[in-house]
Design a protein around this motif. Sequence first.
Motif, short mmCIF file in Angstrom:
data_model
loop_
_atom_site.label_atom_id
_atom_site.label_comp_id
_atom_site.label_asym_id
_atom_site.label_seq_id
_atom_site.Cartn_x
_atom_site.Cartn_y
_atom_site.Cartn_z
N VAL A 1 -1.34 -17.25 -6.39
CA VAL A 1 -1.70 -17.67 -7.94
C VAL A 1 -3.48 -18.23 -7.65
N GLU A 2 -3.25 -19.04 -6.92
CA GLU A 2 -4.50 -19.68 -6.35
C GLU A 2 -5.54 -19.15 -5.66
N VAL B 1 -8.22 -22.87 -10.77
CA VAL B 1 -6.88 -22.84 -11.14
C VAL B 1 -6.06 -23.36 -12.14
N SER C 1 -5.10 -14.83 -18.06
CA SER C 1 -5.02 -15.96 -16.93
C SER C 1 -4.42 -17.05 -17.43
N ALA D 1 -2.45 -12.73 -8.89
CA ALA D 1 -2.14 -14.38 -9.47
C ALA D 1 -1.04 -13.80 -10.30
N SER E 1 -11.81 -14.62 -10.99
CA SER E 1 -11.21 -14.45 -10.42
C SER E 1 -11.53 -13.31 -9.54
N PHE F 1 -7.00 -16.49 -8.41
CA PHE F 1 -7.54 -17.38 -9.34
C PHE F 1 -8.76 -17.04 -8.74
N ILE F 2 -9.27 -17.45 -7.31
CA ILE F 2 -10.19 -18.09 -6.83
C ILE F 2 -10.81 -16.24 -6.38
N ASN G 1 -0.82 -19.07 -17.36
CA ASN G 1 -1.20 -20.66 -16.86
C ASN G 1 -0.11 -20.73 -17.86
N THR H 1 -7.32 -26.83 -21.38
CA THR H 1 -8.25 -26.14 -19.96
C THR H 1 -9.24 -26.04 -20.32
N GLY I 1 -5.45 -25.54 -5.49
CA GLY I 1 -5.89 -24.89 -6.55
C GLY I 1 -7.04 -25.75 -7.24
#
Length: 429
Positions: A46-47, A329, A277, A217, A211, A50-51, A281, A317, A128
């Motif tokens: 996931v992390e 993230v 995304s 992810a 991402s 997302f980066i 989440n 978020t 994250g």
Amino acid sequence: MALSAGGSLYAQTMEDWETIRVGLDTVWVLLAAFLVFFMQAGFGMVEAGFIRAKNTANILTKNFLDFCMASIAFFILGYGLMFGNGNGFIGFSGFFMIGAESGADVPLYAFWLFQAAFVGAAATIVAGGMAERMKFPAYLIYSFIVSALVYPVIGHWVWGGGWLAELNFADFAGSAVVHTTGGVAALVGTIILGPRTGKYRSDGKPNVLGSHNIPIAALGVFILWFGWFGFNPGSSLGVGDGSLIALVAINTNLAAAAGAIGAMITVWIKVGKPDLSLIMNGALAGLVAITAPCAFVSPVSAIVIGGIGGFLVVVATLGLDDLKIDDPVGAFPVHGVNGMWGAISVGLFGRQSLGLAGDGLLFGGGFSQLGIQLLGTVTIAVFVFISMGIVFLVLKKTIGLRVSAMEEYRGLDIGEHGVESYNGFQIIE
């Protein structure tokens, strides 16, 4: 003689059945521990997804070392602080596992491994939130401290017979103990660290630092969802007649599904597109939210709790961006906000018939359990914010918390580790 022989045979049979029961419970706890360990792969995917690509090896290294640091720290110090004999605040025995006792009716080492997997999960949440600009040595020190000291103290309050346990604070599998701890630590860390370069324009509006791999992810989310069937049902610490772990399992699944749907609806209304995304989440938010109440609520309540979690993760978020707090993230919206929501929801939806000390507010139980849940949740969040704030500030003033501007631009894979995650590809900003 016949009566004597019959009694002896009965006693022997009961001993055999007790041995089988303990063996079955031990296998169950170990299987759950293995599933929770596998969640480290989910967090990593996931992390990493997302980066940006230039920081992939760095975030995976942090996820890898998180579990290593957590295991050693929890063995040396953490288990004793969490489950050792002491007072309402902290334990004082069982360091290096010498003289330690199991906190469940399974062998000590099985119980330890299950708890150690939880420590690793709490520690890795922070990676994250502080991704793409934190120094690796500072992260290792943080990981050891949270695993050896901060998490075990909170765990003692709730699961080690501490003061919150005496108040009947209910957190079945760790919305507060694990996720609020990790999420709030991520929040204070990213505030002190500051946003990534280029994240916010001069007018305060956020830029999209995209991402680099949504499929990875998505795989990570599915791994985490799968692992949660060890995280929550495994917290029963035994099989029993199967009814409890079945209830926890269905509640876990329904909350995740409702969280994804709740997030989809919310983000679709707010930004005009069903952003994947945030939908992912949302599923994680539902899982985090149901972690505390999963054994104390009905499946219908689980759907409501998860759906609200999906709504909250989107609102949180977007709210962080309004405050210029850069959480790449969504560690705090997923784990911090929904960890707190999950713990509080016990006081709203919990049922005495399912083992809670009293019914929740929405089922005629009044404010008693809700008040206890609010007290415990706020105390844990404040304790983590202050203690980890001190840790991060000390790290900032000593060895430094943030990489240089040039290292951030080139990517932490090269600057911190001397490797590239995708050899042969030129990364263009």
